[in-house]
Design a protein around this motif. Structure first.
Motif, PDB file in Angstrom:
ATOM      1  N   LYS A  30       0.827  -1.213   0.000  1.00  0.00           N
ATOM      2  CA  LYS A  30       0.000   0.000   0.000  1.00  0.00           C
ATOM      3  C   LYS A  30       0.859   1.260   0.000  1.00  0.00           C
ATOM      4  O   LYS A  30       0.518   2.261  -0.616  1.00  0.00           O
ATOM      5  CB  LYS A  30      -0.951   0.021   1.206  1.00  0.00           C
ATOM      6  N   GLU A  33       2.094   1.606  -3.536  1.00  0.00           N
ATOM      7  CA  GLU A  33       0.954   1.975  -4.375  1.00  0.00           C
ATOM      8  C   GLU A  33       0.602   3.444  -4.191  1.00  0.00           C
ATOM      9  O   GLU A  33       0.369   4.176  -5.163  1.00  0.00           O
ATOM     10  CB  GLU A  33      -0.255   1.107  -4.024  1.00  0.00           C
ATOM     11  N   SER A  34       0.585   3.897  -2.951  1.00  0.00           N
ATOM     12  CA  SER A  34       0.282   5.295  -2.655  1.00  0.00           C
ATOM     13  C   SER A  34       1.328   6.224  -3.261  1.00  0.00           C
ATOM     14  O   SER A  34       0.998   7.253  -3.862  1.00  0.00           O
ATOM     15  CB  SER A  34       0.217   5.497  -1.141  1.00  0.00           C
ATOM     16  N   TYR A  35       2.607   5.862  -3.118  1.00  0.00           N
ATOM     17  CA  TYR A  35       3.688   6.677  -3.674  1.00  0.00           C
ATOM     18  C   TYR A  35       3.582   6.768  -5.185  1.00  0.00           C
ATOM     19  O   TYR A  35       3.659   7.851  -5.760  1.00  0.00           O
ATOM     20  CB  TYR A  35       5.048   6.109  -3.268  1.00  0.00           C
ATOM     21  N   THR A  38       0.653   8.951  -6.255  1.00  0.00           N
ATOM     22  CA  THR A  38       0.948  10.372  -6.101  1.00  0.00           C
ATOM     23  C   THR A  38       1.918  10.845  -7.184  1.00  0.00           C
ATOM     24  O   THR A  38       1.748  11.909  -7.769  1.00  0.00           O
ATOM     25  CB  THR A  38       1.571  10.645  -4.718  1.00  0.00           C
TER      26      THR A  38
END
Length: 81
Positions: A30, A33-35, A38
């Motif tokens: 996660k 995935e978040s990085y 963004t």
């Protein structure tokens, strides 16, 4: 739909990232995935101008015939005498 991805990364970076993810109660998947989400986001938000900055806009006027580089050079020479 989630899909599996295999990455080859530096071992120290992996361990540091695992520690970071664990200390922030998030899985490493996660976190990555978040990085990446963004990083690849197509729509970039323009920074909002605050009311204070808007009120200060145009307060200072500079004459057109002033050479800013010369003024800055004089300022630095005076500062470091």
């Amino acid at each position: 739909m989630d899909k599996k991805l295999t990455l080859s990364l530096n071992e120290k970076i992996i361990e540091t990232a695992k520690h970071y993810a664990k200390s922030n109660n998030i899985s490493l998947s996660k976190l990555i995935e978040s990085y990446l989400g963004t990083l690849t986001k197509k729509e970039k938000k323009e920074s909002e101008i605050t009311p204070l900055v808007k009120s200060l806009s145009g307060v200072i006027s500079i004459e057109n015939d002033i050479d800013i580089k010369d003024e800055y050079t004089e300022y630095l020479m005076e500062k470091y005498k």
